[in-house]
Design a protein around this motif. Structure first.
Motif, mmCIF file in Angstrom:
data_model
loop_
_atom_site.group_PDB
_atom_site.id
_atom_site.type_symbol
_atom_site.label_atom_id
_atom_site.label_comp_id
_atom_site.label_asym_id
_atom_site.label_seq_id
_atom_site.Cartn_x
_atom_site.Cartn_y
_atom_site.Cartn_z
ATOM 1 N N VAL A 34 142.908 50.779 -3.083
ATOM 2 C CA VAL A 34 143.712 51.909 -2.608
ATOM 3 C C VAL A 34 145.105 51.374 -2.339
ATOM 4 O O VAL A 34 145.271 50.398 -1.604
ATOM 5 N N ASP A 35 146.103 52.005 -2.945
ATOM 6 C CA ASP A 35 147.455 51.433 -2.970
ATOM 7 C C ASP A 35 148.465 52.396 -2.355
ATOM 8 O O ASP A 35 148.961 53.317 -3.011
ATOM 9 N N SER A 55 139.006 54.984 -9.417
ATOM 10 C CA SER A 55 140.355 55.432 -9.051
ATOM 11 C C SER A 55 140.673 55.172 -7.583
ATOM 12 O O SER A 55 141.823 55.296 -7.169
ATOM 13 N N GLY A 56 139.662 54.852 -6.779
ATOM 14 C CA GLY A 56 139.894 54.536 -5.370
ATOM 15 C C GLY A 56 139.556 55.666 -4.419
ATOM 16 O O GLY A 56 139.669 55.507 -3.206
ATOM 17 N N LYS A 57 139.077 56.794 -4.947
ATOM 18 C CA LYS A 57 138.859 57.960 -4.087
ATOM 19 C C LYS A 57 137.747 57.729 -3.066
ATOM 20 O O LYS A 57 137.894 58.079 -1.893
ATOM 21 N N THR A 59 136.605 54.758 -2.014
ATOM 22 C CA THR A 59 137.041 53.682 -1.109
ATOM 23 C C THR A 59 137.964 54.225 -0.033
ATOM 24 O O THR A 59 137.881 53.841 1.140
ATOM 25 N N LEU A 60 138.851 55.145 -0.412
ATOM 26 C CA LEU A 60 139.769 55.739 0.560
ATOM 27 C C LEU A 60 138.999 56.437 1.671
ATOM 28 O O LEU A 60 139.273 56.235 2.868
ATOM 29 N N MET A 61 138.007 57.245 1.313
ATOM 30 C CA MET A 61 137.288 57.979 2.342
ATOM 31 C C MET A 61 136.338 57.088 3.121
ATOM 32 O O MET A 61 136.043 57.355 4.289
ATOM 33 N N ARG A 62 135.870 56.017 2.520
ATOM 34 C CA ARG A 62 135.072 55.052 3.285
ATOM 35 C C ARG A 62 135.938 54.369 4.339
ATOM 36 O O ARG A 62 135.460 54.027 5.428
ATOM 37 N N ALA A 63 137.206 54.177 4.033
ATOM 38 C CA ALA A 63 138.123 53.654 5.048
ATOM 39 C C ALA A 63 138.311 54.657 6.173
ATOM 40 O O ALA A 63 138.344 54.297 7.354
ATOM 41 N N VAL A 64 138.397 55.933 5.826
ATOM 42 C CA VAL A 64 138.512 56.982 6.840
ATOM 43 C C VAL A 64 137.301 56.957 7.773
ATOM 44 O O VAL A 64 137.425 57.093 8.996
ATOM 45 N N LEU A 65 136.112 56.751 7.208
ATOM 46 C CA LEU A 65 134.877 56.779 7.990
ATOM 47 C C LEU A 65 134.579 55.454 8.686
ATOM 48 O O LEU A 65 133.564 55.328 9.371
ATOM 49 N N VAL A 227 145.012 64.068 -6.871
ATOM 50 C CA VAL A 227 144.575 63.337 -8.059
ATOM 51 C C VAL A 227 144.930 61.865 -7.876
ATOM 52 O O VAL A 227 146.089 61.516 -7.604
ATOM 53 N N MET A 228 143.906 60.990 -8.013
ATOM 54 C CA MET A 228 144.128 59.554 -7.861
ATOM 55 C C MET A 228 143.889 58.830 -9.175
ATOM 56 O O MET A 228 142.989 59.199 -9.949
ATOM 57 N N ARG A 229 144.677 57.797 -9.392
ATOM 58 C CA ARG A 229 144.501 56.927 -10.549
ATOM 59 C C ARG A 229 144.881 55.508 -10.156
ATOM 60 O O ARG A 229 145.947 55.281 -9.605
ATOM 61 N N ARG A 230 143.961 54.581 -10.415
ATOM 62 C CA ARG A 230 144.206 53.167 -10.124
ATOM 63 C C ARG A 230 144.699 52.953 -8.699
ATOM 64 O O ARG A 230 145.611 52.180 -8.438
ATOM 65 N N GLY A 231 144.045 53.663 -7.765
ATOM 66 C CA GLY A 231 144.319 53.461 -6.351
ATOM 67 C C GLY A 231 145.491 54.220 -5.791
ATOM 68 O O GLY A 231 145.737 54.166 -4.589
#
Length: 267
Positions: A34-35, A55-57, A59-65, A227-231
């Motif tokens: 996630v960038d 795309s990191g989607k 991983t992003l929400m796992r960071a939120v949780l 929309v996510m791409r490559r983090g």
């Protein structure tokens, strides 16, 4: 609308050099999953995060949780900065529904026992009211009371996902993250679970984040999309305008490649 969740310039990396790597001066480049991502989720809204695998989607929400610690940036919930150590109230307020509920349901526990355990452990209702609340949760996700004594092996894929949704709702969360929650189901069952999630938005006022590669799901269920791409976030906006007139070529490629569900299957 007031933001419930704010993600501010968050970066998550994997593959940091170990002590041995450093001692041997080995060059280990971390993967930036996630960038520098920023977005907000309004209270009571539904936001879709879309992109291809990797795309990191998620991983992003796992960071939120709190399942991954961000390497940079801030995550705020109700305006308060979230730290890696979450109090019980914050953990209860944010729940996740995973892609394959079969891997998260205890095969030895009945549906009723699974829900009752959460209610007891978190003291959501007084002990004398647990049985009644289990019945209410089953009704909420349109599962027959006859399944209360069933174990996961007896349930269909759609029924398992409804139990997973009931389990998330048991803790009375403010935010539910649905991570590819229908992708393991056949098309007809997908449509029924989508209808359930849409109904729960109005009856419980829960805020929803849908992580998906399925643009039809996002179109049907969400108010806005990211929309996510490559983090990285490449585009965001209201669902209707984003899908009708994408500004980024990558979004246009996703739309062109996506199959479209028949209207009656989404109705």
């Amino acid at each position: 609308m007031t933001p419930l969740l704010e993600i501010d310039h968050v970066t998550v990396r994997f593959g940091r050099p170990s002590l041995l790597d450093r001692a041997l001066r080995r060059d280990v480049s971390p993967l930036v999953a996630v960038d520098d991502v920023s977005l907000t989720v309004p209270a009571g809204g539904a936001v879709g995060i879309v992109g291809e695998s990797g795309s990191g989607k998620s991983t992003l929400m796992r960071a939120v949780l709190g399942l991954h610690a961000p390497d940079a940036g801030e995550i705020r919930f109700r305006g308060a900065v979230l730290t890696p150590r979450r109090d019980l109230a914050t953990r209860r307020a944010m729940q996740m529904v995973f892609q394959d509920p079969g891997t998260t349901l205890n095969p030895a526990h009945t549906v009723g026992a699974t829900l009752a355990e959460l209610l007891h452990v978190h003291r959501v209702v007084p002990a004398a009211q647990v049985d009644r609340r289990v019945g209410e949760l089953l009704d909420l996700v349109h599962l027959s009371s006859s399944l209360r004594d069933a174990r996961p092996a007896r349930l269909s894929g759609g029924q398992k996902q409804r139990v997973a949704i009931a389990r998330a709702l048991a803790l009375e969360p403010e935010l539910i993250v649905a991570d590819e929650a229908t992708s393991a189901l056949d098309v007809v069952v997908q449509a029924s679970v989508l209808d359930l999630l849409a109904e729960l938005r109005s009856t419980t006022e829960v805020t929803l984040v849908c992580i998906s590669h399925d643009l039809d799901l996002v179109r049907y269920l969400c108010d806005s999309a990211v929309v996510m791409r490559r983090g990285r976030v490449v585009e965001e906006g209201p669902v209707g305008s984003l899908l009708a007139s994408p500004a980024d070529p990558y979004t246009a490629e996703l739309i062109a490649a996506a199959p479209t569900l028949r209207a009656q299957e989404l109705g």
